[in-house]
Design an enzyme around this catalytic site. Structure first.
Site, PDB file in Angstrom:
ATOM      1  CG  LEU A 197       8.820 -17.151  -4.009  1.00  0.00           C
ATOM      2  CD1 LEU A 197       8.615 -17.204  -2.499  1.00  0.00           C
ATOM      3  CD2 LEU A 197       9.352 -15.757  -4.415  1.00  0.00           C
ATOM      4  CG  HIS A 237      -0.777   2.462  -9.419  1.00  0.00           C
ATOM      5  ND1 HIS A 237      -0.927   2.015  -8.121  1.00  0.00           N
ATOM      6  CD2 HIS A 237      -1.881   3.202  -9.692  1.00  0.00           C
ATOM      7  CE1 HIS A 237      -2.086   2.463  -7.635  1.00  0.00           C
ATOM      8  NE2 HIS A 237      -2.671   3.198  -8.561  1.00  0.00           N
ATOM      9  CG  ASP A 260      -2.056   0.991   1.116  1.00  0.00           C
ATOM     10  OD1 ASP A 260      -2.420   1.344  -0.021  1.00  0.00           O
ATOM     11  OD2 ASP A 260      -2.586   1.419   2.159  1.00  0.00           O
TER      12      ASP A 260
END
Ligand code: IPE
Ligand code: IPE
Ligand code: MG
Length: 233
Positions: free
Chosen positions: A127, A33, A16
């Site tokens: 991962l 962004h 955020d």
């Protein structure tokens, strides 16, 4: 590499602060962004280098459709280009990509890119990156309950049964939940899976996050005294 014993097996991140990061620089939100995507790539690489097994990233929530059309379409284009470009990176680092969220309500080009990257990376053993796109924790639980009702209309739900109908039932519970950007709330992120997560809040805005910040968060997790409702021996 961090020792597997003290290592969170699943880290979730509420990424955020992109909009505020841009605003602080007199820029429009989309600039934030874009920088947020750069940070996300660096954190995925860092998580892989650290030997983490599972990383869930909150990319776009079911509530984010409330934003302006311009912001939403910018985010969709960004998500699509990211999915398209990164196959070589996933291959080099043996990263498996999975998705959580309601796929059917996403634009069809994103559905296609997501399905293709998930298929291409499904055999990688390093991962696992779980991308939360059009994701809401409440929505996931409702979809899981509905799957149960369709398959077994006459049997009661159990915790294990509900778990088996989640979007990615094989992912372990979230051990460490990180939120950047200073807010101290969950915002509908993996509410089932974070039932016993340790929480870590960072004041830093997401585009400012780096590998070092992830290491600090994981280090702080190692010192937590987890009791899961029991009593310490
Ligand atoms: C997080 O940053 C990214 C998404 C929710 C897509 P925000 O866009 O929420 O940034 P702030 O919170 O407005 O600064
Ligand atoms: C949560 O951030 C969603 C993502 C990071 C994708 P928001 O910025 O949407 O959450 P609120 O509005 O502060 O709760
Ligand atoms: Mg926000």
């Amino acid at each position: 590499m961090i020792s597997q014993e003290s290592c969170p097996s699943h880290v979730g991140i509420i990424m955020d602060g992109n909009g505020r990061w841009a605003k602080n620089r007199g820029q429009i939100r989309s600039v934030g962004h874009k920088e947020g995507l750069t940070a996300a790539k660096a954190i995925v690489k860092a998580a892989s280098d650290m030997g983490l097994k599972n990383l869930s990233l909150y990319v776009f929530s079911t509530e984010n459709w409330k934003r302006t059309e311009d912001e939403i379409s910018f985010l969709m284009v960004l998500i699509k280009s990211y999915l398209k470009k990164e196959y070589q990176f996933y291959k080099d680092n043996s990263i498996r990509v999975v998705h959580s969220g309601d796929l059917e309500r996403l634009p069809s080009d994103i559905q296609k890119e997501l399905s293709s990257v998930m298929e291409q990376t499904s055999h990688f053993k390093g991962l696992t990156v779980n991308l939360l796109i059009n994701y809401g924790g409440q929505d996931e639980i409702v979809r899981a309950v509905n799957r149960h009702i369709h398959e077994n209309p006459d049997t009661d739900l159990t915790v294990d049964e509900l778990q088996s109908h989640l979007d990615n039932p094989d992912l372990p519970p979230v051990d460490l939940l990180i939120r950047t950007g200073g807010e101290k709330r969950i915002s509908n992120f993996l509410i089932w899976q974070t039932a016993y997560a340790e929480l870590y809040f960072s004041q830093k805005l997401w585009p400012d996050w780096s590998a070092e910040d992830l290491r600090e968060a994981v280090d702080s997790f190692k010192n937590r005294d987890r009791r899961f409702g029991g009593v310490k021996k």
